[in-house]
Enzyme design. Structure first.
Site, mmCIF file in Angstrom:
data_model
loop_
_atom_site.group_PDB
_atom_site.id
_atom_site.type_symbol
_atom_site.label_atom_id
_atom_site.label_comp_id
_atom_site.label_asym_id
_atom_site.label_seq_id
_atom_site.Cartn_x
_atom_site.Cartn_y
_atom_site.Cartn_z
ATOM 1 N N LYS A 124 -25.995 37.169 26.869
ATOM 2 C CA LYS A 124 -25.946 35.871 27.538
ATOM 3 C C LYS A 124 -26.881 35.928 28.722
ATOM 4 O O LYS A 124 -27.146 37.011 29.253
ATOM 5 C CB LYS A 124 -24.532 35.591 28.057
ATOM 6 C CG LYS A 124 -24.250 34.114 28.204
ATOM 7 C CD LYS A 124 -23.840 33.530 26.868
ATOM 8 C CE LYS A 124 -23.667 32.051 26.904
ATOM 9 N NZ LYS A 124 -22.984 31.606 25.665
ATOM 10 N N ASP A 164 -27.074 26.753 25.973
ATOM 11 C CA ASP A 164 -25.665 26.767 26.381
ATOM 12 C C ASP A 164 -25.565 25.600 27.383
ATOM 13 O O ASP A 164 -26.421 24.698 27.361
ATOM 14 C CB ASP A 164 -25.297 28.129 27.020
ATOM 15 C CG ASP A 164 -23.791 28.323 27.138
ATOM 16 O OD1 ASP A 164 -23.156 28.676 26.136
ATOM 17 O OD2 ASP A 164 -23.235 28.089 28.229
HETATM 18 N N1 GLU Z 1 -24.305 29.293 23.698
HETATM 19 C C1 GLU Z 1 -23.727 29.223 22.389
HETATM 20 C C2 GLU Z 1 -22.496 30.079 22.331
HETATM 21 O O1 GLU Z 1 -21.775 30.164 23.314
HETATM 22 C C3 GLU Z 1 -24.734 29.484 21.288
HETATM 23 C C4 GLU Z 1 -25.471 30.776 21.391
HETATM 24 C C5 GLU Z 1 -26.610 30.931 20.356
HETATM 25 O O2 GLU Z 1 -26.827 30.038 19.547
HETATM 26 O O3 GLU Z 1 -27.233 31.986 20.402
HETATM 27 O O4 GLU Z 1 -22.149 30.658 21.337
#
Ligand code: GLU
Length: 446
Positions: A124, A164
């Site tokens: 993240k 996100d």
């Molecule tokens: N931010 C999204 C999540 O919390 C998607 C992450 C992504 O597609 O890599 O899963």
């Protein structure tokens, strides 16, 4: 493993990192029993290794705003765990972003990605940059400055960021443009959530919300219920809430509430195509308020300062931010007769709220299972990019259906209780943990 001992150690090492400590405690409490039944996990110190991120990059991001003022933000990438594949996870741009928030999200991502059936590790990233009130040009300059630092640490087979909170298609565009310029590398797969003309997957924008509703359908079917005709209150009005509202409406449910940081919109007649499209306009305006929805659609009413959880509904779907539904909200929902809550946001409910729902015996499922369709479709986007092809919407949707069904099955397998109920929190945590733990075990002490 003794959860309190592990947590005491972690609290000592990372004092005050409340979201991170909360996320770790939830997982450890769920897995304690299974873990202790496997001495090989304890011997390899799997938990001690798994709760710490592999590495964190922190960097300064300096950019110039429209008034010519110099602005400085902090950027991060937390590469949490690569046991089952390259690092994968979104970027969050929000004024409250800090290491604790991104460590909680990276930790959750590791297990969520394990549940998707695809080979993706957890990561993240993001920044304390606040997109509220920023012009498109400012957002572009910020994204470019952010990528100027990040680009050396990501790559198609190492780490693939996505969106996100505060990062959608527009931001991914600016980030990708700058990545290609800096890296002189034109593979389409270094970010996911891309536009349809430059490597994006059909259905990726919808996938988090669609996948969540597919999961809810399975949950309801297992409990002998159906979604048709049910009332749904959801929080937020961004990409995730939009996809959830769209699919819920398609499935015959009525979305009677959406919300923003400014308050709640009560929408007694449910959604129309026009209303659903307008949610996207609201998000793109960068104002971060939901009130204009009620100005545009007179059958809806806006109440400032209230949450979506004040609206009487059958099903509640947190779609905005961590800890957005607390114990008092949980009690209010129960008093109003809500019988199903599915977290679409990551860690949308506080531990006390989850406990309140579980004690009342209503259906409850956690974000890492419910919202995994988003990152799963990112995984499908990576596959298409590596194969240099594009699947049709039908193909992607079929795969998403299969993935959400598999995740639901895994929750049932690991979360079935002696009294016949399913503890989805336990199910999701144990299923995700077992896969990552096994992968770590087989790859030695690294
Ligand atoms: N931010 C999204 C999540 O919390 C998607 C992450 C992504 O597609 O890599 O899963």
């Amino acid at each position: 493993m003794n959860v309190n001992n592990v947590m005491a150690d972690l609290e000592r090492k990372h004092p005050g990192e409340s979201e991170y400590l909360q996320a770790v405690r939830e997982v450890l409490e769920s897995i304690e029993e299974v873990y202790n039944a496997h001495p090989e996990f304890e011997k390899a110190k799997i938990v001690e290794r798994m709760v710490e991120p592999d590495r964190i990059f922190t960097f300064r991001v300096t950019w110039v705003d429209d008034a010519g003022e110099i602005q400085t933000n902090i950027g991060y990438r937390v590469q949490f765990n690569s046991a089952i594949g390259p690092y994968k996870g979104g970027l969050r741009f929000h004024k409250a972003v800090n290491p604790s928030m991104l460590k909680f999200l990276g930790f959750e991502q590791t297990f969520k990605n394990a549940l998707t059936t695809l080979p993706m590790g957890g990561a993240k990233g993001g920044s304390d940059f606040d997109p509220t009130g920023k012009s498109d040009a400012e957002i572009m300059r910020f994204c470019q400055a952010f990528m100027l630092e990040l680009w050396r640490n990501i790559g198609v087979d190492t780490d693939v960021p996505a969106g996100d909170v505060g990062v959608g298609g527009r931001e991914i565009g600016f980030l990708n443009g700058m990545y290609q310029k800096l890296a002189r590398e034109y593979h389409t797969g270094v970010l996911t959530g891309k536009g349809m003309t430059w490597g994006g997957s059909i259905l990726r924008p919808e996938a988090t919300g669609f996948g969540a509703l597919y999961f809810v359908e399975h949950m309801l079917a297992k409990a002998g219920k159906s979604i048709e005709g049910k009332t749904i209150a959801l929080s937020g009005f961004g990409n995730v809430a939009w996809g959830a509202a769209k699919k819920a409406t398609e499935l015959g449910a009525k979305v009677i509430a959406i919300s923003g940081p400014d308050g709640v919109v009560y929408n007694p007649n449910g959604m129309t195509d026009e209303k659903i499209d307008y949610m996207l306009e609201l998000r793109a305006s960068n104002r971060n308020i939901v009130a204009p929805f009620a100005e545009k659609f007179p059958d809806a009413t806006f109440t400032p300062g209230k949450k979506a959880w004040s609206v009487k509904c059958d099903i509640a779907l947190p779609c905005a931010f961590q800890n957005e539904l607390n114990e008092a909200d949980a009690k209010e929902l129960l008093a109003n007769g809500t019988w199903c809550v599915a977290e679409v946001s990551n860690m949308g409910c506080t531990p006390e709220a989850i406990h309140t729902f579980q004690s009342a015996g209503i259906l409850f499922a956690p974000g890492k299972a419910v919202n995994a369709g988003g990152v799963a479709t990112s995984g499908l986007e990576m596959t298409q990019n590596c194969m240099h092809i594009s699947w049709s919407g039908k193909e992607v949707d079929e795969k998403l259906h299969f993935i959400m069904e598999s995740i639901h099955e895994a929750c049932v397998r690991f979360g079935s209780q002696p009294d016949g109920t399913i503890n989805y929190v336990k199910g999701a945590n144990i299923a995700g943990f077992m896969k990552v733990a096994q992968a770590m075990l087989e790859q030695g002490i690294i």
